[in-house]
Scaffold this motif. Structure first.
Motif, short mmCIF file in Angstrom:
data_model
loop_
_atom_site.label_atom_id
_atom_site.label_comp_id
_atom_site.label_asym_id
_atom_site.label_seq_id
_atom_site.Cartn_x
_atom_site.Cartn_y
_atom_site.Cartn_z
N GLN A 1 0.99 -1.15 -0.12
CA GLN A 1 0.05 -0.08 -0.17
C GLN A 1 0.93 1.28 0.10
N ASP A 2 1.98 1.02 0.49
CA ASP A 2 2.75 2.35 0.63
C ASP A 2 3.89 2.17 -0.33
N SER A 3 3.94 1.57 -1.27
CA SER A 3 5.22 1.29 -2.22
C SER A 3 5.38 2.73 -2.97
N GLY A 4 4.14 2.62 -3.93
CA GLY A 4 4.09 3.74 -4.65
C GLY A 4 5.33 3.67 -5.86
N ASN A 5 5.45 5.08 -6.34
CA ASN A 5 6.55 4.98 -7.36
C ASN A 5 7.84 5.50 -6.39
N PRO A 6 9.09 5.46 -7.17
CA PRO A 6 10.14 5.95 -6.26
C PRO A 6 10.03 7.17 -5.36
N ALA A 7 9.33 8.12 -6.10
CA ALA A 7 9.25 9.55 -5.50
C ALA A 7 8.43 9.44 -4.20
N ALA A 8 7.21 8.85 -4.58
CA ALA A 8 6.21 8.66 -3.24
C ALA A 8 6.85 7.79 -2.23
N ALA A 9 7.62 6.87 -2.56
CA ALA A 9 8.17 5.73 -1.54
C ALA A 9 9.12 6.52 -0.78
N ALA A 10 9.76 7.60 -1.32
CA ALA A 10 10.89 8.51 -0.46
C ALA A 10 10.32 9.14 0.57
N ALA A 11 8.67 9.45 0.50
CA ALA A 11 8.01 10.22 1.66
C ALA A 11 7.81 9.38 2.80
N ARG A 12 7.38 10.02 3.71
CA ARG A 12 6.67 9.20 5.00
C ARG A 12 5.67 8.31 4.55
N PRO A 13 5.85 7.09 4.94
CA PRO A 13 4.46 6.25 4.53
C PRO A 13 3.32 6.71 5.02
N LEU A 14 2.31 6.72 4.16
CA LEU A 14 1.05 7.21 4.82
C LEU A 14 0.19 6.35 5.48
N LEU A 15 0.02 5.28 4.97
CA LEU A 15 -1.13 4.20 5.59
C LEU A 15 -0.38 3.61 6.78
N GLY A 16 0.82 3.00 6.53
CA GLY A 16 1.23 2.21 7.38
C GLY A 16 0.52 1.01 7.55
N GLY A 17 0.29 0.46 9.27
CA GLY A 17 -0.51 -0.50 9.81
C GLY A 17 -0.34 -0.57 11.08
N GLN A 18 -1.01 -1.47 11.51
CA GLN A 18 -0.98 -1.79 13.04
C GLN A 18 -0.87 -3.45 13.23
N LEU A 19 -0.13 -3.85 14.08
CA LEU A 19 -0.18 -5.16 14.58
C LEU A 19 -0.48 -5.31 16.09
N LEU A 20 -1.50 -5.62 16.51
CA LEU A 20 -1.89 -5.97 17.87
C LEU A 20 -1.94 -7.47 18.23
N PHE A 21 -1.12 -7.60 19.23
CA PHE A 21 -0.82 -9.21 19.76
C PHE A 21 -1.37 -9.36 21.24
N ASN A 22 -2.42 -10.45 21.36
CA ASN A 22 -2.88 -10.84 22.49
C ASN A 22 -1.62 -11.49 23.23
N VAL A 23 -1.07 -11.03 24.14
CA VAL A 23 0.40 -11.46 24.61
C VAL A 23 0.02 -12.34 25.92
N SER A 24 -1.02 -11.82 26.68
CA SER A 24 -1.31 -12.55 27.90
C SER A 24 -0.43 -12.51 29.11
N LYS A 25 -0.79 -12.32 30.34
CA LYS A 25 -0.21 -12.20 31.44
C LYS A 25 1.19 -13.22 31.60
#
Length: 730
Positions: A592-616
């Motif tokens: 999603q954040d690959s784009g062309n080389p010029a766009a890729a040089a910029a800060r990623p716009l969409l990124g993503g989130q990884l949320l883990f159920n770690v447990s105590k």
């Protein structure tokens, strides 16, 4: 599919009985019944299109009889309409408006509202005056695909006259509103004279480049006339197709990279373009790779067809005036060439360099589309005196050779509506081309409809929920915590995909999260199955934004005597499965954040989130839970590693430290055994924390949502246990 007469006298009688028990008149009951018959056929009516009415009476406060027009109200869909969807408007004041030489939209709407019997009712249709000016009791209006194939022709009047003779009135295109109502009334009266002279009855009215009306003394007569008129249009199209010489096979592009590889790239390009235009970045995508869609996008005439316009003017608010046409995606390559993130199906992957080249071409095509749209707006806005404010210049429909038609929307539901309209456009276009040449309304008329305030009002401007436009994948989604989490994200506007070993259970949970939620069976310990499942999510929604990696199970036993197979099995599910999910998700985030080389040089716009159920157990291990706790400790380290390495790509990784939750891990049997071993009641055992309250699956779900909303947090572990000193993060 040919138009079918679905009228049933028994069903009509049942509708009268059903609505009559609610105090609804026979007229309005039958109006509701036949309107729903029309709305149930997508080749007649799509997503709020069309309108219906009945002229009847209402009783006033003083017991007087008031002639009224019950006409479809704004916001109602004929497919699901109920009696309140046809608000009653005093008929005589509406008919009196015909004496006026002109009437502004604002004055028309005000007059209609002033004459509502119920002031709280929705606005009557913008075509209410057209219904009022016609003399018949029942009036139906559709945007029949078959009719539009005849009405969207350079010589539409001659074609329609040849098909229908003097049984219909013909109305040249006029924008809906007061002017159309006047033009239709005049055309009707002139056609009625011709029909009487020809010894036939006037049954309907064709609005050229717009749609079809039918009318009658009864609901059944008007409905059956509509079906008969549509069938005649279908027969005309069938004759045209049968008369055509056998066409040469269309040159179809070679099999392209699958939707899972292509759509995230498109979604990212749209995000960057939207951000540059000051619009919201995230969009949902709905792909239609049907034979119908492919027959249009794979045709060498696509570029010409795409510039012709919409099938009926009101579609412009869904699809804009024309689609974005992209070059064919690169050919699929072997799975091995695309690396470990390739989906199980070789067609889902393409050579990375080829995909990068295609991504650059997408950026260029999108930039050209935006420039073209801005030029279109400038031309037409100058024509109307520079009074309009531009809408965002992004496309709403994308045509991709080898893949299909893609609808764009701020939600999965909206994207699906656009895709439905796109297929109707494709069907109309192909039928029209068989008859002659697809020639819908011109650019000026299209602009007037797109920027008509009464048409834009149909889209609504409700505030978006905090996680709207985001695609959320939940693993272990059929369990207590997973199901609660899926529902919590859906309640905040997220578009949810549920993964679980149990396909039926996953589908059930998904169904509770919305019509467009996705439920998939997946063995998370099989990396290929995980990649295929994530690819399916990306293909369904167009991408991925948040992963709740929740699935887990506990193996018990003293660590010194624990069978090696149990420890390995625990690590497979409680560590390596999370890694497989995270790897597959990150591949989509990066696409999603690959784009062309010029766009890729910029800060990623969409990124993503990884949320883990770690447990105590990762922080506070318990006796005989070593297989589970050690794997969870490794999972905590995995979460932190993703936080460390993903920050530069705007990929956040966080975790939940939960304890003592009723779920598949802590089931009723285990709760009973553990509370008995401690010599306390089950209630006391479950509330054994500093707050003295049982922690529920919904509490964990809300914690996952909270983490998703913390835009500046990564590497965080949020505790949800009611207070456990030994489990506190040190």
């Amino acid at each position: 599919m040919p138009a079918l007469n679905r009228w049933s006298d028994a069903d009509a009688a049942a509708a009268i009985a059903h609505y009559g028990a609610q105090g609804i008149s026979d007229d309005l009951a039958l109006r509701t019944y036949s309107a729903r018959l029309l709305g149930a056929d997508p080749e007649l009516v799509l997503h709020g299109g069309g309108n219906t009415s009945v002229k009847t009476t209402a009783v006033g406060l003083l017991g007087e009889t008031i002639p009224v027009l019950c006409v479809k109200g704004s916001g109602w869909d004929l497919a699901t309409i109920e009696p309140p969807g046809h608000p009653a408007v005093r008929l005589e004041p509406l008919q009196a408006l015909r004496a006026l030489p002109a009437l502004s939209d604002e004055a028309m709407v005000a007059a209609q509202r002033q004459n509502l019997i119920d002031p709280a009712a929705p606005n009557p249709s913008v075509e209410a005056l057209l219904h009022a000016f016609l003399p018949h009791k029942f009036v139906d209006h559709t945007h029949s695909i078959a009719l539009l194939a005849l009405a969207d022709q350079p010589d539409a009047e001659a074609i329609c006259r040849a098909v229908y003779g003097d049984r219909v009135a013909l109305v040249p295109y006029v924008m809906p509103g007061f002017d159309l109502a006047l033009a239709a009334a005049r055309a009707y009266e002139e056609a009625e004279v011709r029909a009487r002279a020809a010894g036939v009855e006037l049954e309907g009215m064709v609005l050229l480049q717009h749609g079809l009306f039918s009318f009658g003394a009864t609901a059944k007569q008007s409905y059956e006339r509509m079906i008969a008129l549509v069938r005649q249009a279908e027969e005309r199209i069938a004759r045209a197709r049968s008369a055509q010489p056998l066409s040469q096979p269309v040159a179809v592009p070679e099999p392209s990279a699958g939707a899972a590889a292509v759509l995230p790239i498109l979604r990212g390009a749209l995000a960057r373009a939207a951000d540059a235009e000051g619009a919201k970045a995230r969009w949902l995508l709905a792909l239609r790779g049907t034979p119908l869609a492919l027959s249009v996008v794979n045709d060498p005439r696509l570029s010409d067809w795409a510039r012709r316009g919409v099938a009926t003017p009101d579609h412009v608010i869904r699809t804009k005036a024309f689609p974005l046409v992209l070059p064919p995606p690169p050919a699929a390559a072997a799975v091995a060439a695309a690396g470990p993130q390739a989906a199980a199906d070789p067609k889902a992957a393409a050579d990375p360099e080829a995909l990068a080249g295609w991504a650059a071409a997408v950026e260029q095509a999108l930039a050209a589309y935006i420039a073209d749209y801005k030029a279109y707006f400038a031309r037409q806005n100058a024509r109307v005196g520079g009074i309009k404010k531009p809408l965002d210049p992004l496309p709403r429909l994308v045509a991709i050779p080898g893949l299909g038609l893609v609808g764009l929307g701020k939600s999965a539901a909206e994207a699906a509506v656009v895709a439905d309209v796109a297929e109707a456009w494709a069907q109309t276009l192909l039928a029209a081309e068989a008859v002659g040449r697809f020639a819908p309304v011109n650019e000026a008329d299209t602009f007037d409809m797109e920027y008509w305030s009464l048409e834009q009002a149909k889209l609504g401007k409700a505030a978006e929920k905090p996680l709207a436009r985001q695609v959320v994948l939940v693993t272990g989604g059929a369990g207590a915590i997973g199901a609660a989490t899926a529902r919590a994200f859906a309640a905040r506007g997220g578009e949810v995909a549920v993964l679980d070993r149990d396909a039926e259970a996953a589908a059930t949970v998904a169904a509770g999260c919305g019509r467009h939620a996705l439920g998939l069976a997946c063995d998370l310990t099989d990396p290929a199955a995980v990649r295929a499942a994530v690819a399916a999510v990306a293909a369904h929604f167009g991408g991925l934004d948040i992963v709740v990696s929740n699935a887990g199970a506990a193996w018990t036993g003293a660590i010194a005597e624990l069978p090696d197979a149990d420890l390995r099995a625990s690590f497979e599910l409680n560590l390596f499965a999370h890694q497989a999910v995270a790897q597959a998700a990150v591949a989509v985030f990066r696409a999603q954040d690959s784009g062309n080389p010029a766009a890729a040089a910029a800060r990623p716009l969409l990124g993503g989130q990884l949320l883990f159920n770690v447990s105590k157990q990762a922080l506070n291990p318990g006796p005989n839970f070593g297989a589970y706790g050690i794997a969870k400790a490794a999972l905590l380290a995995l979460m932190r590693q993703y936080a460390l390495e993903g920050g530069a790509e705007a990929i956040r990784a966080n975790g939940i430290n939960a304890d003592r939750i009723r779920s598949g891990l802590l089931d009723d049997t285990m709760i009973r055994e553990r509370s008995a071993a401690r010599g306390v009641s089950e209630a006391v055992y479950m509330a054994g924390n500093l707050l003295g309250q049982e922690v529920r699956a919904s509490d964990v779900a809300e914690a996952f949502v909270a983490l998703a909303l913390l835009e500046r947090s990564t590497g965080a572990l949020l505790t949800v246990d009611g207070g456990n000193v030994a489990g506190m993060v040190r």
